[in-house]
Write a protein that holds these residues in place. Structure first.
Motif, PDB file in Angstrom:
ATOM      1  N   ASP A 471       0.827  -1.211   0.000  1.00  0.00           N
ATOM      2  CA  ASP A 471       0.000   0.000   0.000  1.00  0.00           C
ATOM      3  C   ASP A 471       0.861   1.261   0.000  1.00  0.00           C
ATOM      4  OD1 ASP A 471      -1.768   2.168   0.829  1.00  0.00           O
ATOM      5  OD2 ASP A 471      -3.217   0.618   1.327  1.00  0.00           O
ATOM      6  N   VAL A 472       1.977   1.194   0.689  1.00  0.00           N
ATOM      7  CA  VAL A 472       2.859   2.357   0.829  1.00  0.00           C
ATOM      8  C   VAL A 472       3.356   2.872  -0.517  1.00  0.00           C
ATOM      9  CG1 VAL A 472       4.929   0.935   1.102  1.00  0.00           C
ATOM     10  CG2 VAL A 472       4.872   3.229   2.089  1.00  0.00           C
ATOM     11  N   GLN A 473       3.399   1.998  -1.525  1.00  0.00           N
ATOM     12  CA  GLN A 473       3.964   2.420  -2.803  1.00  0.00           C
ATOM     13  C   GLN A 473       3.181   3.555  -3.463  1.00  0.00           C
ATOM     14  OE1 GLN A 473       4.346  -1.068  -5.288  1.00  0.00           O
ATOM     15  NE2 GLN A 473       6.364  -1.500  -4.474  1.00  0.00           N
ATOM     16  N   SER A 474       1.930   3.721  -3.087  1.00  0.00           N
ATOM     17  CA  SER A 474       1.128   4.786  -3.689  1.00  0.00           C
ATOM     18  C   SER A 474       1.582   6.171  -3.254  1.00  0.00           C
ATOM     19  CB  SER A 474      -0.354   4.600  -3.327  1.00  0.00           C
ATOM     20  OG  SER A 474      -0.824   3.359  -3.811  1.00  0.00           O
ATOM     21  N   THR A 475       2.332   6.226  -2.154  1.00  0.00           N
ATOM     22  CA  THR A 475       2.719   7.541  -1.639  1.00  0.00           C
ATOM     23  C   THR A 475       4.215   7.723  -1.451  1.00  0.00           C
ATOM     24  OG1 THR A 475       2.195   6.695   0.591  1.00  0.00           O
ATOM     25  CG2 THR A 475       0.537   8.062  -0.497  1.00  0.00           C
ATOM     26  N   PHE A 476       4.999   6.639  -1.274  1.00  0.00           N
ATOM     27  CA  PHE A 476       6.421   6.939  -1.066  1.00  0.00           C
ATOM     28  C   PHE A 476       7.179   7.023  -2.380  1.00  0.00           C
ATOM     29  CE2 PHE A 476       7.568   2.788  -1.985  1.00  0.00           C
ATOM     30  CZ  PHE A 476       8.335   2.070  -1.081  1.00  0.00           C
ATOM     31  N   GLU A 477       8.338   7.716  -2.312  1.00  0.00           N
ATOM     32  CA  GLU A 477       9.100   8.111  -3.501  1.00  0.00           C
ATOM     33  C   GLU A 477       8.242   8.981  -4.426  1.00  0.00           C
ATOM     34  OE1 GLU A 477      12.173   7.491  -3.554  1.00  0.00           O
ATOM     35  OE2 GLU A 477      12.428   5.817  -2.199  1.00  0.00           O
ATOM     36  N   GLY A 478       7.305   9.698  -3.833  1.00  0.00           N
ATOM     37  CA  GLY A 478       6.431  10.587  -4.589  1.00  0.00           C
ATOM     38  C   GLY A 478       4.997  10.107  -4.563  1.00  0.00           C
ATOM     39  N   ASP A 479       4.091  10.944  -4.030  1.00  0.00           N
ATOM     40  CA  ASP A 479       2.663  10.637  -4.064  1.00  0.00           C
ATOM     41  C   ASP A 479       2.214  10.490  -5.518  1.00  0.00           C
ATOM     42  OD1 ASP A 479      -0.196  11.900  -4.497  1.00  0.00           O
ATOM     43  OD2 ASP A 479      -0.189  11.114  -2.455  1.00  0.00           O
ATOM     44  N   ASN A 480       1.454   9.438  -5.806  1.00  0.00           N
ATOM     45  CA  ASN A 480       1.096   9.149  -7.199  1.00  0.00           C
ATOM     46  C   ASN A 480       0.385  10.306  -7.886  1.00  0.00           C
ATOM     47  OD1 ASN A 480       2.257   6.650  -7.044  1.00  0.00           O
ATOM     48  ND2 ASN A 480       0.356   5.492  -7.055  1.00  0.00           N
ATOM     49  N   ASN A 481      -0.526  10.950  -7.189  1.00  0.00           N
ATOM     50  CA  ASN A 481      -1.251  12.069  -7.795  1.00  0.00           C
ATOM     51  C   ASN A 481      -0.319  13.231  -8.102  1.00  0.00           C
ATOM     52  OD1 ASN A 481      -4.308  11.389  -7.732  1.00  0.00           O
ATOM     53  ND2 ASN A 481      -3.583  10.766  -5.716  1.00  0.00           N
ATOM     54  N   VAL A 482       0.615  13.479  -7.192  1.00  0.00           N
ATOM     55  CA  VAL A 482       1.589  14.552  -7.424  1.00  0.00           C
ATOM     56  C   VAL A 482       2.492  14.194  -8.604  1.00  0.00           C
ATOM     57  CG1 VAL A 482       3.525  15.819  -6.425  1.00  0.00           C
ATOM     58  CG2 VAL A 482       1.518  15.300  -5.018  1.00  0.00           C
ATOM     59  N   LEU A 483       2.907  12.935  -8.669  1.00  0.00           N
ATOM     60  CA  LEU A 483       3.760  12.506  -9.778  1.00  0.00           C
ATOM     61  C   LEU A 483       3.057  12.683 -11.114  1.00  0.00           C
ATOM     62  CD1 LEU A 483       5.448   9.251  -8.391  1.00  0.00           C
ATOM     63  CD2 LEU A 483       6.451  11.526  -8.618  1.00  0.00           C
ATOM     64  N   MET A 484       1.774  12.330 -11.169  1.00  0.00           N
ATOM     65  CA  MET A 484       1.041  12.480 -12.424  1.00  0.00           C
ATOM     66  C   MET A 484       0.908  13.956 -12.816  1.00  0.00           C
ATOM     67  SD  MET A 484       0.395   9.820 -14.067  1.00  0.00           S
ATOM     68  CE  MET A 484      -0.155   8.126 -14.167  1.00  0.00           C
ATOM     69  N   GLN A 485       0.780  14.832 -11.826  1.00  0.00           N
ATOM     70  CA  GLN A 485       0.736  16.262 -12.134  1.00  0.00           C
ATOM     71  C   GLN A 485       2.088  16.743 -12.658  1.00  0.00           C
ATOM     72  OE1 GLN A 485      -1.080  18.669  -9.000  1.00  0.00           O
ATOM     73  NE2 GLN A 485      -2.394  16.949  -8.449  1.00  0.00           N
ATOM     74  N   GLN A 486       3.179  16.163 -12.106  1.00  0.00           N
ATOM     75  CA  GLN A 486       4.506  16.517 -12.623  1.00  0.00           C
ATOM     76  C   GLN A 486       4.657  16.078 -14.074  1.00  0.00           C
ATOM     77  OE1 GLN A 486       7.716  15.147 -10.152  1.00  0.00           O
ATOM     78  NE2 GLN A 486       6.943  16.162  -8.318  1.00  0.00           N
ATOM     79  N   VAL A 487       4.099  14.912 -14.397  1.00  0.00           N
ATOM     80  CA  VAL A 487       4.126  14.435 -15.780  1.00  0.00           C
ATOM     81  C   VAL A 487       3.432  15.437 -16.693  1.00  0.00           C
ATOM     82  CG1 VAL A 487       3.259  12.655 -17.360  1.00  0.00           C
ATOM     83  CG2 VAL A 487       4.299  11.989 -15.176  1.00  0.00           C
ATOM     84  N   SER A 488       2.250  15.884 -16.276  1.00  0.00           N
ATOM     85  CA  SER A 488       1.488  16.829 -17.095  1.00  0.00           C
ATOM     86  C   SER A 488       2.209  18.163 -17.247  1.00  0.00           C
ATOM     87  CB  SER A 488       0.099  17.043 -16.469  1.00  0.00           C
ATOM     88  OG  SER A 488      -0.630  15.838 -16.488  1.00  0.00           O
ATOM     89  N   LYS A 489       2.855  18.619 -16.184  1.00  0.00           N
ATOM     90  CA  LYS A 489       3.622  19.864 -16.272  1.00  0.00           C
ATOM     91  C   LYS A 489       4.769  19.726 -17.266  1.00  0.00           C
ATOM     92  CE  LYS A 489       2.660  21.387 -11.531  1.00  0.00           C
ATOM     93  NZ  LYS A 489       3.251  21.638 -10.193  1.00  0.00           N
TER      94      LYS A 489
END
Length: 686
Positions: A471-489
């Motif tokens: 479960d932790v993988q969704s948030t560690f080394e970058g929260d998934n939602n934040v990472l996807m926003q970085q992709v879009s940026k």
């Protein structure tokens, strides 16, 4: 009168009936039944290999394609841990299974994790991980980490923190003086490192961390301080019990000016394991999973470290206190300090795929031997996987797992062959794949848990336990939602740059933006939907249109006087849709690349089915295809019917496809094999 008579008769009948029952009971008479009961034959386990059709493709070749690299080293590792009692072998149903004992206390799990690491290091597991460089050495390391993830997430995370984060930071941020002093001892586990980046007050926003470091030119030392409670280092793997040293990420203040986030080496325990002066450490406590990792909190009370402990590949401080750097742009300098997180995202993407493989191999094997209900009166019970509804639950997830596996393999190849010019691309792709793979893993494990019914709740059957562990993988080394926003940026930046320069798109797979917009047929057919060209077109259409929409919305907000960052924040829904579109299209391209490397006709045929399932289930499940009009409602209905059809076509290959994962039997669970014998009374007595 008539009503009273009827009531009296009814009452008398009840009395007579009860009298007869009581009389038979007293005389111990056996009632005569009109229906003769026949004993049903007991259920027995039949291995699916005996009942399923033989594989139409070469399973070994498929495994090579799936694992991608270093098969011999993987098999060596499996044999290595099968030889040791440290890995908790348990015999169930005539087979030996390996899995940590999760009934142990947090302290016991942590101790076992340490003993297992020491065993592996002693047997050459980490040899050349840090002191020898080259793509082949890095691929071997990543392959062995894949194997550890298959056994135990705690073990893999503990080793990943030490070798990839602590060791990787010294490699990336350090220079020769650091490499010579620290890397060999790190590789041999003489010192035990951890990685102090996140804080109580800041996780994803690393730029905002509050730990402060100043320089004392009179002694040639840096002074690290935790100025407030929110600045305490939090969730630091390895810190609570075992780490002797840490990489501290801190704001560097020189002559009253903040130079931004920098990395320092600090010792936190001495050779006896005692906490060093001016260091305070506390446990983060029991977790929903990963209790074999000793996550801790660290406070630095004006801790002094030598000037040489600044990792200085990006910036340095002279003995007299002058700040020196070749990267003048603070944003670029900060980006350079986040590079170790790339290795974490690479390994997370791969490990999430292997976790999903364990869940699917277990659930599908179980569904090929477990029967329930019948579809005709007095007919035999039906195998669970022969129900279309059960196929619909598991087989699309199987196809997605294949797709994610190819994506993870390609990401690893990008990482080991990286150059400085590739850093941005690797950051974007690893962010997208890490988010997609870890989300997919959690969804897969939940569906597999339910598909196994009550057996899915048992820890020994792994699936339920894996949910908590991963479960932790969704948030560690970058929260998934934040990472996807970085992709879009990042995609937005590429779009704006291409439009301003009036040059073609180049990189991140956006070359499709240089061609004409794909046209989707108004009426889809089965033949069309299974063509790679259509599949690529509709994924590219979605990404292209969402990128154009996102760029237009952000630009409009900026025209109204809003900052670019605020414009991104306002358009988070488009950003999320775009991030997923990029990831799905990139994953599809890795699938097509994997297929292109195959020469075997039977292998190509089944991969064609799997790829079509991956694409069509994505079309069905992502509302963006309907929301933005890439699919009409009629075509969406046609897609749904085609998914059901593909389920029936993949059903005969289900066992072969999960067998191709190459997972040794010992790493699955009793319900994947003889679950009757595993739960027999005789087994309990043994």
């Amino acid at each position: 009168m008539m009503e009273k008579s009827n009531l009296l008769c009814s009452s008398m009948e009840k009395v007579n009936f009860r009298t007869k029952v009581l009389s038979r009971h007293l005389k111990q008479e056996t009632p005569t039944l009109n229906v003769i009961l026949q004993s049903l034959p007991c259920l027995s386990y039949n291995p699916p290999e005996l009942s399923e059709t033989a594989a139409v493709f070469d399973i070994k070749e498929m495994r090579k394609l799936m694992d991608g690299h270093n098969l011999e080293e993987r098999d060596w590792f499996f044999g290595l841990i099968l030889q040791s009692k440290l890995f908790n072998p348990v015999r169930r149903g005539g087979k030996v299974f390996l899995s940590p004992d999760y009934s142990q206390s947090k302290e016991q799990q942590r101790e076992m994790t340490m003993r297992r690491i020491e065993y592996l290091v002693e047997h050459g597991f980490s040899k050349d991980w840090l002191t020898v460089k080259g793509p082949e050495d890095e691929l071997r390391k990543l392959a062995l980490l894949d194997c550890i993830f298959i056994y135990d997430h705690s073990l893999s995370i503990k080793m990943g923190v030490h070798f990839l984060l602590w060791g990787g930071a010294i490699q990336f941020f350090g220079t020769k003086r650091h490499h010579d002093k620290w890397l060999k001892d790190t590789e041999d586990y003489v010192i035990k490192g951890c990685f102090s980046m996140t804080e109580l007050g800041h996780g994803s926003n690393v730029r905002g961390i509050e730990t402060v470091t100043t320089y004392d030119s009179s002694t040639g030392e840096f002074v690290i301080n935790t100025p407030c409670e929110s600045a305490q280092k939090y969730w630091i793997g390895g810190a609570a019990n075992h780490a002797t040293h840490t990489i501290v990420f801190s704001q560097l203040i020189i002559d009253g000016e903040n130079q931004g986030v920098h990395a320092f080496i600090a010792q936190i325990r001495d050779e006896n394991g005692d906490i060093c002066p001016n260091i305070r450490i506390a446990d983060c406590g029991h977790k929903i999973g990963l209790n074999g990792v000793d996550n801790g909190r660290i406070w630095f009370d004006n801790v002094r470290v030598p000037r040489e402990n600044l990792l200085n590949s990006v910036a340095d401080v002279s003995p007299d206190g002058k700040y020196l750097t070749a990267i003048k742009d603070p944003d670029q300098r900060f980006a350079a300090f986040l590079s170790p997180l790339t290795s974490g995202r690479v390994t997370i993407a791969a490990s999430a795929v292997y976790s999903a493989k364990i869940g699917l191999a277990t659930a599908i094997r179980y569904s090929l031997t477990r029967r329930a209900f019948s579809v005709t009166p007095n007919g035999p019970e039906v195998l669970i996987l022969d129900y279309p509804s059960h196929q619909r639950r598991l087989l699309p997830l199987l196809a997605k797992t294949y797709a994610m596996s190819f994506a993870a393999n390609q990401l690893k190849m990008m990482y080991v062959k990286r150059t400085p010019e590739m850093n941005k691309v690797i950051h974007v792709v690893s962010s997208a794949f890490k988010a997609s793979a870890s989300w997919h893993n959690m969804r897969t494990l939940q569906e597999c848990r339910e598909a196994c019914g009550g057996q899915g709740l048992k820890t020994e059957n792994r699936i339920g336990q894996l949910k908590g562990e991963y479960d932790v993988q969704s948030t560690f080394e970058g929260d998934n939602n934040v990472l996807m926003q970085q992709v879009s940026k990042a995609l937005f930046g590429e779009y704006v740059a291409a439009k301003r320069s009036k040059k073609p798109f180049r990189g991140l797979g956006l070359e499709h933006m240089n061609t004409s917009r794909p046209v989707i047929p108004s009426q889809l057919t089965s033949i069309t939907m299974r063509q790679a060209q259509f599949q690529n077109d509709i994924f590219c259409l979605r990404e292209r249109d969402l990128l154009e929409r996102f760029a237009a919305e952000v630009s409009q907000c900026q025209a109204q006087g809003k900052s670019k960052e605020y414009a991104f924040t306002l358009n988070y829904q488009l950003a999320e849709d775009l991030g997923r579109a990029f990831s799905d299209r990139a994953v599809l391209h890795t699938f097509l690349d994997a297929e292109a490397s195959v020469t075997s006709g039977p292998l190509k045929n089944v991969l064609d089915l799997v790829r079509s399932m991956y694409v069509l289930i994505t079309l069905e499940e992502d509302a963006a295809f309907l929301r933005y009009g890439y699919l009409s409602m009629d075509n969406a209905a046609i897609v749904r019917k085609e998914v059901a059809k593909l389920c029936s076509e993949l059903r005969p290959h289900a066992l072969s496809l999960v067998s191709s994962f190459g997972l040794p039997d010992a790493f699955l669970s009793p319900i994947a094999f003889n679950w009757v014998e595993a739960n027999a009374w005789s087994s309990e007595q043994n």
